[in-house]
Scaffold this active site. Structure first.
Site, PDB file in Angstrom:
ATOM      1  N   GLY A  82      -8.021  24.763  54.277  1.00  0.00           N
ATOM      2  CA  GLY A  82      -7.158  25.802  53.856  1.00  0.00           C
ATOM      3  C   GLY A  82      -6.616  26.612  55.078  1.00  0.00           C
TER       4      GLY A  82
ATOM      5  CE  LYS B 214     -20.690  42.830  55.687  1.00  0.00           C
ATOM      6  NZ  LYS B 214     -22.189  42.080  55.717  1.00  0.00           N
TER       7      LYS B 214
ATOM      8  N   GLY C 138     -12.385  34.599  54.284  1.00  0.00           N
ATOM      9  CA  GLY C 138     -12.047  36.202  54.358  1.00  0.00           C
ATOM     10  C   GLY C 138     -13.221  36.611  53.673  1.00  0.00           C
TER      11      GLY C 138
ATOM     12  NE  ARG D  20     -14.111  44.191  50.637  1.00  0.00           N
ATOM     13  CZ  ARG D  20     -15.415  44.343  49.907  1.00  0.00           C
ATOM     14  NH1 ARG D  20     -15.928  45.345  50.669  1.00  0.00           N
ATOM     15  NH2 ARG D  20     -15.726  43.990  48.735  1.00  0.00           N
TER      16      ARG D  20
ATOM     17  CB  CYS E 130     -20.265  38.216  52.956  1.00  0.00           C
ATOM     18  SG  CYS E 130     -20.853  39.469  51.570  1.00  0.00           S
TER      19      CYS E 130
ATOM     20  CE  LYS F 277     -15.973  35.259  45.864  1.00  0.00           C
ATOM     21  NZ  LYS F 277     -17.222  34.896  45.748  1.00  0.00           N
TER      22      LYS F 277
ATOM     23  CG  ASN G 152     -23.012  34.856  54.091  1.00  0.00           C
ATOM     24  OD1 ASN G 152     -22.936  34.159  53.068  1.00  0.00           O
ATOM     25  ND2 ASN G 152     -23.073  36.250  53.944  1.00  0.00           N
TER      26      ASN G 152
END
Length: 188
Positions: free
Chosen positions: A91, A101, A95, A165, A98, A158, A46
């Site tokens: 963009g 964090k 956010g 979140r 995942c 997305k 990620n």
């Protein structure tokens, strides 16, 4: 259609969880490992994707200043087989539940073992400031935003989710409101 299946744990747990994934195409690579390595794979995966997003946003900011079409740049570098086209769209940042964090967790882990993760910090810093670039672009294009009606199309982090979140739309909207804009939002 996962790219891989990662299962971490002790041998007994791995066997039990692997049975749950037997129905997936056997051509999908599987990685069986200990729990800590599985967690690191998630954080690193990620963080790599978040890095691509922040990288492309920084390239977009540079392109804007030197009058270069970032869409063409992204298309061209995405054709490089070593890079590929995914996660190269400029963009307002990443956010969700995942990416933020996991990058923060990897950053904290690094610091706890005495490593200063400059790149990971830069990824978060770029992502934090990127939403405000949109407001600056709106001010540059429209002038004073006081009393202007501004539409924000898309709130979730997305498409095809209702999850806001850590969505980049939130600081954009707050900033627009603080500039006195009348904000109308829509997300399908």
């Amino acid at each position: 259609n996962p790219d891989k299946i990662v299962i971490g744990g002790d041998k007994r747990s791995i066997v039990a969880v692997a049975k749950l994934y037997e129905f997936y195409d056997q051509k999908i690579p599987r990685i069986y490992t200990d729990l800590n390595t599985a967690e690191m794979i998630k954080y690193a995966n990620n963080s790599a994707l978040a890095t691509r997003i922040s990288f492309m946003n920084e390239i977009a900011n540079i392109c804007e200043k030197v009058n270069v079409d970032v869409v063409q740049v992204a298309k061209a570098i995405g054709l490089d087989t070593r890079i590929g086209p995914r996660f190269l769209n400029a963009g307002i940042g990443f956010g969700g539940s995942c990416f933020p964090k996991d990058v923060k967790a990897l950053l904290a882990l690094s610091k706890s073992v005495g490593i200063e993760p400059v790149l990971l910090q830069a990824v978060l810093d770029i992502n934090k400031t990127q939403p405000y670039r949109m407001v600056e672009l709106a001010k540059h294009t429209l002038g004073e935003l006081q009393g202007r009606k501004i539409a924000v199309l898309g709130l979730a982090f997305k498409s095809d989710t209702d999850d806001i979140r850590e969505a980049s739309s939130v600081p954009v909207i707050k900033s627009l409101l603080s500039e006195g804009a009348v904000v109308k939002v829509f997300d399908p």
